[in-house]
Design a protein around this motif. Structure first.
Motif, PDB file in Angstrom:
ATOM      1  N   SER A 273       0.825  -1.209   0.000  1.00  0.00           N
ATOM      2  CA  SER A 273       0.000   0.000   0.000  1.00  0.00           C
ATOM      3  C   SER A 273       0.860   1.261   0.000  1.00  0.00           C
ATOM      4  CB  SER A 273      -0.944  -0.028   1.205  1.00  0.00           C
ATOM      5  OG  SER A 273      -0.179  -0.227   2.384  1.00  0.00           O
ATOM      6  N   ASN A 274       2.066   1.086  -0.496  1.00  0.00           N
ATOM      7  CA  ASN A 274       2.941   2.243  -0.696  1.00  0.00           C
ATOM      8  C   ASN A 274       3.354   2.978   0.566  1.00  0.00           C
ATOM      9  OD1 ASN A 274       3.754   2.386  -3.313  1.00  0.00           O
ATOM     10  ND2 ASN A 274       1.854   3.367  -4.018  1.00  0.00           N
ATOM     11  N   ASN A 275       3.504   2.257   1.650  1.00  0.00           N
ATOM     12  CA  ASN A 275       4.002   2.887   2.866  1.00  0.00           C
ATOM     13  C   ASN A 275       5.473   2.568   3.033  1.00  0.00           C
ATOM     14  OD1 ASN A 275       1.825   4.322   4.327  1.00  0.00           O
ATOM     15  ND2 ASN A 275       0.821   2.348   3.988  1.00  0.00           N
ATOM     16  N   GLU A 276       6.149   3.409   3.721  1.00  0.00           N
ATOM     17  CA  GLU A 276       7.601   3.276   3.825  1.00  0.00           C
ATOM     18  C   GLU A 276       7.998   3.485   5.282  1.00  0.00           C
ATOM     19  OE1 GLU A 276      10.399   2.687   1.832  1.00  0.00           O
ATOM     20  OE2 GLU A 276      11.350   3.031   3.774  1.00  0.00           O
ATOM     21  N   PRO A 277       8.572   2.485   5.910  1.00  0.00           N
ATOM     22  CA  PRO A 277       8.952   2.616   7.323  1.00  0.00           C
ATOM     23  C   PRO A 277       9.786   3.855   7.606  1.00  0.00           C
ATOM     24  CG  PRO A 277       9.232   0.357   6.608  1.00  0.00           C
ATOM     25  CD  PRO A 277       8.853   1.134   5.396  1.00  0.00           C
ATOM     26  N   ALA A 278      10.672   4.163   6.726  1.00  0.00           N
ATOM     27  CA  ALA A 278      11.561   5.300   6.960  1.00  0.00           C
ATOM     28  C   ALA A 278      10.776   6.588   7.155  1.00  0.00           C
ATOM     29  CB  ALA A 278      12.539   5.446   5.801  1.00  0.00           C
ATOM     30  N   LEU A 279       9.702   6.725   6.366  1.00  0.00           N
ATOM     31  CA  LEU A 279       8.876   7.926   6.485  1.00  0.00           C
ATOM     32  C   LEU A 279       8.164   7.964   7.833  1.00  0.00           C
ATOM     33  CD1 LEU A 279       7.323   8.110   2.906  1.00  0.00           C
ATOM     34  CD2 LEU A 279       9.090   9.603   3.874  1.00  0.00           C
ATOM     35  N   LEU A 280       7.712   6.784   8.257  1.00  0.00           N
ATOM     36  CA  LEU A 280       7.045   6.696   9.553  1.00  0.00           C
ATOM     37  C   LEU A 280       8.001   7.103  10.674  1.00  0.00           C
ATOM     38  CD1 LEU A 280       5.208   3.280   9.088  1.00  0.00           C
ATOM     39  CD2 LEU A 280       4.126   5.520   9.199  1.00  0.00           C
ATOM     40  N   PHE A 281       9.227   6.601  10.544  1.00  0.00           N
ATOM     41  CA  PHE A 281      10.217   6.901  11.580  1.00  0.00           C
ATOM     42  C   PHE A 281      10.491   8.407  11.618  1.00  0.00           C
ATOM     43  CE2 PHE A 281      12.093   2.419  10.856  1.00  0.00           C
ATOM     44  CZ  PHE A 281      10.987   1.879  11.495  1.00  0.00           C
ATOM     45  N   ARG A 282      10.514   8.997  10.438  1.00  0.00           N
ATOM     46  CA  ARG A 282      10.775  10.430  10.382  1.00  0.00           C
ATOM     47  C   ARG A 282       9.654  11.204  11.092  1.00  0.00           C
ATOM     48  NH1 ARG A 282      12.722  11.315   4.465  1.00  0.00           N
ATOM     49  NH2 ARG A 282      14.120   9.580   4.950  1.00  0.00           N
ATOM     50  N   SER A 283       8.428  10.737  10.882  1.00  0.00           N
ATOM     51  CA  SER A 283       7.311  11.405  11.571  1.00  0.00           C
ATOM     52  C   SER A 283       7.455  11.249  13.078  1.00  0.00           C
ATOM     53  CB  SER A 283       5.968  10.795  11.162  1.00  0.00           C
ATOM     54  OG  SER A 283       5.897  10.644   9.784  1.00  0.00           O
ATOM     55  N   LEU A 284       7.920  10.078  13.482  1.00  0.00           N
ATOM     56  CA  LEU A 284       8.107   9.833  14.908  1.00  0.00           C
ATOM     57  C   LEU A 284       9.163  10.765  15.480  1.00  0.00           C
ATOM     58  CD1 LEU A 284       8.056   5.960  15.477  1.00  0.00           C
ATOM     59  CD2 LEU A 284       6.419   7.646  16.320  1.00  0.00           C
ATOM     60  N   GLU A 285      10.165  10.988  14.670  1.00  0.00           N
ATOM     61  CA  GLU A 285      11.292  11.812  15.117  1.00  0.00           C
ATOM     62  C   GLU A 285      10.821  13.208  15.483  1.00  0.00           C
ATOM     63  OE1 GLU A 285      14.361  11.598  12.244  1.00  0.00           O
ATOM     64  OE2 GLU A 285      15.946  11.513  13.752  1.00  0.00           O
ATOM     65  N   ARG A 286       9.745  13.617  14.807  1.00  0.00           N
ATOM     66  CA  ARG A 286       9.231  14.958  15.087  1.00  0.00           C
ATOM     67  C   ARG A 286       8.623  15.030  16.489  1.00  0.00           C
ATOM     68  NH1 ARG A 286       6.089  14.802  10.051  1.00  0.00           N
ATOM     69  NH2 ARG A 286       7.762  14.699   8.519  1.00  0.00           N
ATOM     70  N   LEU A 287       8.288  13.910  17.057  1.00  0.00           N
ATOM     71  CA  LEU A 287       7.664  13.895  18.386  1.00  0.00           C
ATOM     72  C   LEU A 287       8.697  13.911  19.501  1.00  0.00           C
ATOM     73  CD1 LEU A 287       4.934  11.169  17.767  1.00  0.00           C
ATOM     74  CD2 LEU A 287       4.643  13.641  17.668  1.00  0.00           C
ATOM     75  N   GLY A 288       9.900  13.572  19.209  1.00  0.00           N
ATOM     76  CA  GLY A 288      10.911  13.545  20.249  1.00  0.00           C
ATOM     77  C   GLY A 288      12.182  12.909  19.760  1.00  0.00           C
ATOM     78  N   ARG A 289      13.044  12.491  20.706  1.00  0.00           N
ATOM     79  CA  ARG A 289      14.305  11.894  20.308  1.00  0.00           C
ATOM     80  C   ARG A 289      14.078  10.429  19.992  1.00  0.00           C
ATOM     81  NH1 ARG A 289      19.393  10.060  22.323  1.00  0.00           N
ATOM     82  NH2 ARG A 289      18.530   9.483  24.340  1.00  0.00           N
ATOM     83  N   LEU A 290      14.403  10.057  18.791  1.00  0.00           N
ATOM     84  CA  LEU A 290      14.109   8.683  18.348  1.00  0.00           C
ATOM     85  C   LEU A 290      15.389   7.893  18.148  1.00  0.00           C
ATOM     86  CD1 LEU A 290      11.767   6.779  17.171  1.00  0.00           C
ATOM     87  CD2 LEU A 290      12.672   7.463  14.956  1.00  0.00           C
ATOM     88  N   GLU A 291      15.317   6.669  18.552  1.00  0.00           N
ATOM     89  CA  GLU A 291      16.420   5.776  18.317  1.00  0.00           C
ATOM     90  C   GLU A 291      15.856   4.528  17.648  1.00  0.00           C
ATOM     91  OE1 GLU A 291      19.697   4.244  21.340  1.00  0.00           O
ATOM     92  OE2 GLU A 291      18.914   6.284  21.647  1.00  0.00           O
ATOM     93  N   ALA A 292      16.405   4.126  16.552  1.00  0.00           N
ATOM     94  CA  ALA A 292      15.838   2.976  15.856  1.00  0.00           C
ATOM     95  C   ALA A 292      16.899   1.908  15.668  1.00  0.00           C
ATOM     96  CB  ALA A 292      15.278   3.407  14.504  1.00  0.00           C
ATOM     97  N   ARG A 293      16.482   0.673  15.899  1.00  0.00           N
ATOM     98  CA  ARG A 293      17.386  -0.433  15.663  1.00  0.00           C
ATOM     99  C   ARG A 293      16.657  -1.451  14.819  1.00  0.00           C
ATOM    100  NH1 ARG A 293      19.906  -3.265  20.765  1.00  0.00           N
ATOM    101  NH2 ARG A 293      20.336  -1.469  22.075  1.00  0.00           N
ATOM    102  N   ALA A 294      17.338  -1.869  13.795  1.00  0.00           N
ATOM    103  CA  ALA A 294      16.708  -2.890  12.949  1.00  0.00           C
ATOM    104  C   ALA A 294      17.196  -4.252  13.390  1.00  0.00           C
ATOM    105  CB  ALA A 294      17.075  -2.648  11.493  1.00  0.00           C
ATOM    106  N   ASP A 295      16.266  -5.176  13.514  1.00  0.00           N
ATOM    107  CA  ASP A 295      16.635  -6.539  13.887  1.00  0.00           C
ATOM    108  C   ASP A 295      16.657  -7.384  12.629  1.00  0.00           C
ATOM    109  OD1 ASP A 295      16.935  -9.028  14.864  1.00  0.00           O
ATOM    110  OD2 ASP A 295      14.894  -9.180  15.671  1.00  0.00           O
ATOM    111  N   LEU A 296      17.860  -7.775  12.259  1.00  0.00           N
ATOM    112  CA  LEU A 296      17.996  -8.506  10.993  1.00  0.00           C
ATOM    113  C   LEU A 296      18.095 -10.003  11.206  1.00  0.00           C
ATOM    114  CD1 LEU A 296      20.608  -6.078   9.380  1.00  0.00           C
ATOM    115  CD2 LEU A 296      18.126  -6.047   9.149  1.00  0.00           C
ATOM    116  N   SER A 297      17.896 -10.428  12.452  1.00  0.00           N
ATOM    117  CA  SER A 297      18.161 -11.833  12.760  1.00  0.00           C
ATOM    118  C   SER A 297      17.238 -12.786  12.012  1.00  0.00           C
ATOM    119  CB  SER A 297      18.011 -12.067  14.262  1.00  0.00           C
ATOM    120  OG  SER A 297      16.690 -11.750  14.652  1.00  0.00           O
ATOM    121  N   ARG A 298      16.091 -12.281  11.590  1.00  0.00           N
ATOM    122  CA  ARG A 298      15.160 -13.210  10.941  1.00  0.00           C
ATOM    123  C   ARG A 298      15.278 -13.208   9.420  1.00  0.00           C
ATOM    124  NH1 ARG A 298       9.340 -12.904  13.252  1.00  0.00           N
ATOM    125  NH2 ARG A 298       9.740 -12.114  15.324  1.00  0.00           N
ATOM    126  N   VAL A 299      16.226 -12.447   8.920  1.00  0.00           N
ATOM    127  CA  VAL A 299      16.382 -12.429   7.464  1.00  0.00           C
ATOM    128  C   VAL A 299      17.011 -13.743   7.031  1.00  0.00           C
ATOM    129  CG1 VAL A 299      17.431 -11.255   5.513  1.00  0.00           C
ATOM    130  CG2 VAL A 299      16.676  -9.933   7.502  1.00  0.00           C
TER     131      VAL A 299
END
Lengths: 155, 703
Positions: B174-200
């Motif tokens: 549906s054309n959504n992009e996690p990165a954009l969501l994270f950016r919106s979150l960043e506007r709310l405060g200090r954001l720290e993101a970690r990607a868990d790649l263990s299941r790839v």
């Protein structure tokens, strides 16, 4: 007489004719569910003398009424040659004890005559009219009067 | 064939109302017991709401108006604006009763408001009116997103919030992009993101359409959780999202539990369940999965598939099965007469036929069986009303409400049970003052329990009141001439005096249970169902009324006897023992009266043959058998029977359908030979011959 009754069957009603202590009676065939031979009944305590007891009709408990005694013609000692006419009166199923079922006839309403005045009151109470067929007088029985009220009184 | 008329809709609306009212009562019961959850309140709200909706469609205005008020109040409870305190719940229960009354009034087409509705409505209004300011200052919740059991603590900021985000394939479609969501979150405060790649997975196993990455986000923000959720608003359906607040402490890298730890245990498990449980005041756990868990709860009342069947159809089936059983009995009788060699095929086949018929019969009977729960719920209301009328505080405890009993039995048990329950509250329990003096809690307890015991249903009504005041009972019975002052009565016998017609123990006739209908009526109603009532009472501790009932009204265990050439059946429950006339100690009283000495008492002898007008009582009883029968523990009599044939289960057939009631006869049955046998009613025979004050007569004889 017979001719007229059969020919105008469109307007006539079928009745079951039967004999009780030598007298002929009939009533509407639609009230009859079946006719069966005499079977021993189970006596009911405190019952009116004309209630002969109850029989098992395919799982239903059905009381048997001795018509002869009911009509004041004396009790009959039922034997294997007697019949029980199973009738449905209102919501009740009742067996009527008779000597023999003689015929099924078609009777026109206009052929039914009023009960002659000379008839005994006891009988008159239970018949609604008479019809003459082949020189025989057949009394039309008013089923609703034969027993349900009486039975309810016992209860 | 327009089989669905508006009447049908109407009927089904009322059927539904019954179910909804039951659900509502259930909910209240849970709330009163303090075991309720948010979902309980929801269920009650939904029930009332559905009744309102349906009533609106049928134009039951009074019902709609009241349901609307009730619903508004419930909504406050649901949103947490209202505390589910004792008084509130009491009011709600009374409102529930009133709602039930309105429903039945609507069913009887006696529309219009009922008395009492206005008062309840005012009480509701005042309840709602004074509440809101208490909770002032709390920011409004976002109703769409937040669960209603939410606690205010979630709004505590600034705090760290941990978010587990796992997009599904649909999110990308549906054309959504996690990165954009994270950016919106960043506007709310200090954001720290970690990607868990263990299941790839390895490249060769990789499904390119699926996302195999999970993000663990840490956000330090002053915004409410609602704001955070708003960011994910459009992707909520296409991802797994778990948001939890981790308290006010600053978020260091090391504070986050390592993802591997979290995930390896159980990916489905709620995130917080695995982290060290944080102080509850600081944490409001509001993960999606947690919400589901509360609503799912224990699989209480898991929806079972049911159908509604016309009762006539069931009864017809029961009749047919009864026929089958009789035919089977007739067949085995004729086969027995053939005197076939043992171990023949016919007998073997017949045996399995018998077993099958028995099982079918049991299965069909089970269709008519209904849990006693709805009846018990009605009793809860009776207790409430009785408590209000007498000014006592009463708690009703029900046990075994899933016990199943024949539908007819339940229907006909309501009146006697109502009477006994009222009796327990009115006469059984003491006044609050008296209870306090006796060192008991002011709130009295009435226990209503149901259980299956040895093929019968036992229903007990116990109170923890003062017990039966035997001295007083005896005095009243003497003053009413029910018992002679010289009679030597045991405690049990005194207790049973309560069942004598014309006995009413309350000196001041109360409006509640002193309605001229005594316990004797309640007992005879139970007796017509083939049941019995007994009392057990301990002074100072309480009284228990026990009702013992047959499981069904369609079959019963009976003793097949012979009297004056007629075969009859005596209900086995009434029979105590049988005595041989040769050895029995028989005394004559007057010209016709006879008694037999049995277990230190003299018991009157009754000849069934004479009672039924079949014969005169034989002078010489040699060769006859005396059958000792009793009614509820006090009255006995010995029936003269000619022979005892058999003990067996008999199918009960109505004599009333085509004939009428016969005195001394309970019903009829069909025996193996196809003949009808009458089932005698020992209670009415004893009443007739021994008299209403039979207990007394007997006791005097006993001295």
């Amino acid at each position: 007489m017979t001719d007229t009754t059969t020919r105008t069957s469109g307007k006539g009603r079928e009745v079951v004719a039967f004999r009780v202590s030598g007298q002929d009676f009939c009533f509407d065939i639609m009230s009859v569910r079946e006719i069966r031979g005499w079977t021993e009944t189970t006596l009911l305590p405190h019952a009116q003398p004309y209630v002969k007891g109850v029989i098992n009709l395919r799982g239903s408990v059905v009381p048997v009424v001795d018509l002869s005694e009911r009509l004041g013609l004396g009790a009959i000692e039922p034997g294997p040659r007697h019949v029980i006419i199973i009738t449905v009166i209102g919501s009740q199923t009742v067996g009527l004890l008779a000597d023999v079922v003689s015929d099924i006839l078609t009777v026109n309403e206009e052929d039914i005559q009023p009960v002659p005045e000379i008839a005994a009151d006891e009988v008159k109470a239970y018949i609604s009219g008479v019809v003459v067929v082949e020189g025989k007088m057949i009394r039309k029985m008013d089923l609703s009067r034969v027993l349900p009220t009486a039975i309810r009184e016992v209860a | 064939m327009s089989s669905v008329s508006s009447d049908d809709f109407r009927d089904s609306f009322f059927q539904e109302c019954e179910e909804l009212l039951e659900a509502m009562q259930d909910g209240f019961a849970l709330m009163v017991s303090g075991a309720h959850e948010a979902e309980t309140v929801h269920a009650v709200f939904r029930a009332v709401h559905s009744i309102k909706g349906g009533a609106g469609a049928f134009g039951f205005d009074a019902l709609v108006a009241f349901a609307h008020h009730f619903e508004t109040a419930l909504d406050k409870l649901r949103s947490g604006d209202l505390e589910a305190g004792e008084e509130t719940l009491m009011l709600f229960q009374r409102c529930g009763d009133h709602l039930a009354d309105l429903v039945s009034a609507a069913r009887d087409e006696a529309g219009g408001p009922l008395p009492g509705g206005e008062e309840l409505r005012e009480e509701l209004d005042s309840l709602i009116g004074e509440q809101p300011q208490e909770e002032e200052g709390l920011p409004a919740f976002e109703p769409v997103v937040l669960d209603l059991d939410a606690m205010g603590e979630a709004q505590e900021g600034p705090g760290s919030i941990s978010i587990l985000f796992e997009p599904e394939a649909d999110l990308f479609r549906s054309n959504n992009e996690p990165a954009l969501l994270f950016r919106s979150l960043e506007r709310l405060g200090r954001l720290e993101a970690r990607a868990d790649l263990s299941r790839v997975p390895l490249l060769e196993d990789l499904d390119p359409e699926q996302c195999h990455i999970q993000w663990q986000l840490g956000l330090e923000t002053e915004e409410s959780e609602g704001e955070i959720r708003a960011v994910f608003e459009f992707v909520e359906d296409a991802c797994r999202l778990e948001i939890s607040s981790l308290g006010a402490a600053g978020l260091e890298d090391g504070d986050l539990p390592s993802l591997e730890d979290l995930i390896s245990v159980s990916p489905e498990a709620s995130l917080l369940a695995e982290t060290a449980p944080p102080p509850p005041a600081q944490t409001a756990e509001k993960t999606e999965s947690a919400t589901e868990k509360t609503s799912g709860g224990p699989p209480r009342g898991a929806a079972t598939a049911t159908i509604r069947v016309d009762l006539d159809r069931v009864d017809k089936l029961i009749n047919l099965v009864g026929e089958l059983v009789i035919k089977e009995a007739m067949l085995s009788q004729s086969i027995a007469q053939l005197e076939l060699p043992s171990e023949n095929e016919v007998s073997g086949g017949l045996e399995s036929l018998k077993q099958l018929a028995g099982e079918i019969q049991e299965g069909v009977m089970a269709i008519r069986a209904q849990p006693v729960k709805p009846m018990f719920q009605r009793m809860a209301r009776i207790v409430r009303e009785a408590a209000t009328a007498t000014g006592k505080r009463v708690r009703l405890v029900t046990q075994g409400e899933h016990t199943e009993v024949d539908k007819t039995v339940i229907e006909r048990l309501i009146d006697p049970l109502t009477h006994m329950i009222r009796n327990a509250v009115d006469h059984g329990l003491e006044s609050p003052e008296a209870r306090r003096e006796a060192g008991k809690p002011e709130e009295g307890t009435v226990i209503l329990s149901a259980a299956h015991r040895s093929g019968r249903v036992m229903i007990d009504i116990s109170d923890d009141g003062g017990g039966i005041n035997r001295e007083k009972v005896r005095k009243i019975a003497e003053s009413k001439g029910l018992v002679s002052p010289e009679a030597d009565l045991s405690a049990v016998e005194i207790d049973n005096l309560l069942f004598l017609p014309g006995f009413s123990s309350k000196e001041q006739v109360s409006e509640l249970s002193g309605r001229g209908v005594g316990l004797d009526v309640a007992r005879s109603e139970v007796q017509t169902l083939g049941g019995r009532v007994s009392i057990a009472s301990t002074p100072g501790e309480g009284t228990t009324f026990s009702i013992s009932l047959p499981l069904t009204l369609a079959v019963m265990e009976g003793m097949v006897i012979e009297v004056a050439g007629q075969t009859m059946v005596v209900p086995i429950t009434a029979i105590q023992e049988s005595l041989q006339t040769r050895t029995a100690e028989i005394h004559s009283i007057g010209a016709t009266g006879r008694v037999v000495a049995n277990r230190e008492r003299l018991v009157p002898i009754v000849d069934l043959g004479e009672t039924f007008g079949l014969r005169r009582t034989p002078q010489n009883l040699d060769g006859h058998v005396l059958l000792m029968v009793e009614t509820d523990s006090t009255t006995h009599c010995a029936l003269i029977v000619d022979a005892i044939q058999d003990q067996r289960q008999v199918v009960i057939k109505s004599l009333e359908t085509n004939y009428g009631h016969v005195h001394g006869v309970a019903a009829a049955t069909i025996l193996g030979d196809g003949r009808i046998a009458l089932i005698i009613d020992p209670d009415s025979i004893i009443r007739d011959t021994v008299g209403a004050a039979g207990a007394d007569l007997q006791l005097q004889l006993a001295r």
